[in-house]
Design an enzyme around this catalytic site. Structure first.
Site, PDB file in Angstrom:
ATOM      1  N   GLY A  11       0.782  -1.236   0.000  1.00  0.00           N
ATOM      2  CA  GLY A  11       0.000   0.000   0.000  1.00  0.00           C
ATOM      3  C   GLY A  11       0.810   1.281   0.000  1.00  0.00           C
ATOM      4  N   ASN A  13       1.561   2.987  -2.615  1.00  0.00           N
ATOM      5  CA  ASN A  13       0.868   3.906  -3.536  1.00  0.00           C
ATOM      6  C   ASN A  13      -0.379   4.497  -2.885  1.00  0.00           C
ATOM      7  OD1 ASN A  13       2.095   4.163  -6.373  1.00  0.00           O
ATOM      8  ND2 ASN A  13       2.368   2.000  -5.853  1.00  0.00           N
ATOM      9  N   MET A  89      -3.891  -7.436  -6.780  1.00  0.00           N
ATOM     10  CA  MET A  89      -3.332  -8.589  -7.483  1.00  0.00           C
ATOM     11  C   MET A  89      -4.385  -9.504  -8.123  1.00  0.00           C
ATOM     12  SD  MET A  89      -0.334  -7.697  -7.255  1.00  0.00           S
ATOM     13  CE  MET A  89       0.612  -9.025  -7.968  1.00  0.00           C
ATOM     14  N   ARG A  90      -5.534  -8.919  -8.479  1.00  0.00           N
ATOM     15  CA  ARG A  90      -6.554  -9.720  -9.145  1.00  0.00           C
ATOM     16  C   ARG A  90      -6.842  -9.125 -10.525  1.00  0.00           C
ATOM     17  NH1 ARG A  90      -9.857 -12.891  -5.980  1.00  0.00           N
ATOM     18  NH2 ARG A  90     -11.559 -12.612  -7.458  1.00  0.00           N
ATOM     19  N   ASN A 106      -4.968   2.015 -13.507  1.00  0.00           N
ATOM     20  CA  ASN A 106      -4.007   1.048 -12.959  1.00  0.00           C
ATOM     21  C   ASN A 106      -2.605   1.637 -13.099  1.00  0.00           C
ATOM     22  OD1 ASN A 106      -3.046  -1.418 -11.867  1.00  0.00           O
ATOM     23  ND2 ASN A 106      -2.535  -2.139 -13.922  1.00  0.00           N
ATOM     24  N   HIS A 108       1.517   0.502 -13.432  1.00  0.00           N
ATOM     25  CA  HIS A 108       2.356  -0.650 -13.743  1.00  0.00           C
ATOM     26  C   HIS A 108       3.822  -0.222 -13.710  1.00  0.00           C
ATOM     27  CE1 HIS A 108       3.340  -4.551 -15.356  1.00  0.00           C
ATOM     28  NE2 HIS A 108       4.146  -3.957 -16.221  1.00  0.00           N
TER      29      HIS A 108
END
Ligand code: GRF
Length: 201
Positions: A11, A13, A89-90, A106, A108
């Site tokens: 967490g 971020n 992570m889903r 999102n 990355h």
């Protein structure tokens, strides 16, 4: 505007977003943090910041869409306008993406479309790239694929180790994500196919 943050892990971020909100750098508030791991550090961070949070147990929803339906129910109850994935992570189901189309961000830790997947920093490091970076994109129903909102490069030097590269990437993430979330909150992102225009307001 209210957004939800989806988390699974440490967490950092989420913490960066909380910090930016406290400094009024994001024109919205976090209405809910959703986590799929009971003991995730991210949940503790949400609680400490006084942000409502929910743990959804994947064991109770073996089918991805059922998990996502429960998540949508919670997001609707909390009157969430858009969604921010931060180390979640889903893989989101087509149902979820349809419900929040164009409203899911999102982050990355690589320059997409290079090094998709869960080990992006290590993959780029071991590949021997001289440049990698961070991508913020709109989530669609393919992994690490949707239209790109912001990207920033990070140089890989001869002195870098995997750990030092991870540190550099995280520092960029923590600066870039609040910026992207603020653009989404202000309605400044115009998605046209694969292109995202940033409207000046
Ligand atoms: C980040 O590196 C992000 O790019 C990736 O997952 C990591 C999450 O880290 N999607 P944290 O939980 O925010 O510390």
């Amino acid at each position: 505007m209210k957004f939800a943050v989806l988390v699974s892990g440490c967490g950092t971020n989420l913490q960066a977003l909380i910090g930016a909100l406290n400094k009024k750098r994001i024109a919205a508030e976090i209405g809910l943090v959703v986590c799929d791991r009971r003991k995730a550090r991210a949940l503790t961070r949400a609680k400490k910041a006084g942000i409502p949070s929910a743990f959804i147990d994947p064991a109770r929803y073996p089918k991805r869409e059922d998990f996502d339906r429960e998540m949508v129910r919670l997001l609707r109850d909390a009157q969430i306008d858009f969604v921010v994935m931060a180390g979640f992570m889903r893989i989101l189901s087509p149902y979820f993406i349809r419900t929040y189309r164009g409203r899911v961000l999102n982050i990355h830790p690589a320059l997409l479309p290079a090094f998709k997947g869960g080990q992006a920093v290590a993959d780029a490091f071991h590949y021997g790239v001289k440049v990698t970076g961070v991508t913020v994109h709109i989530a669609d129903d393919r992994v690490d694929h949707g239209p790109i909102v912001l990207q920033e490069h990070v140089d890989v030097t001869a002195k870098d180790t995997l750990a030092s590269l991870e540190k550099k990437i995280h520092a960029v993430e923590h600066r870039l994500y609040p910026k992207a979330v603020d653009l989404m909150a202000r309605g400044s992102l115009k998605i046209e196919g694969r292109k995202v225009k940033i409207l000046k307001k």
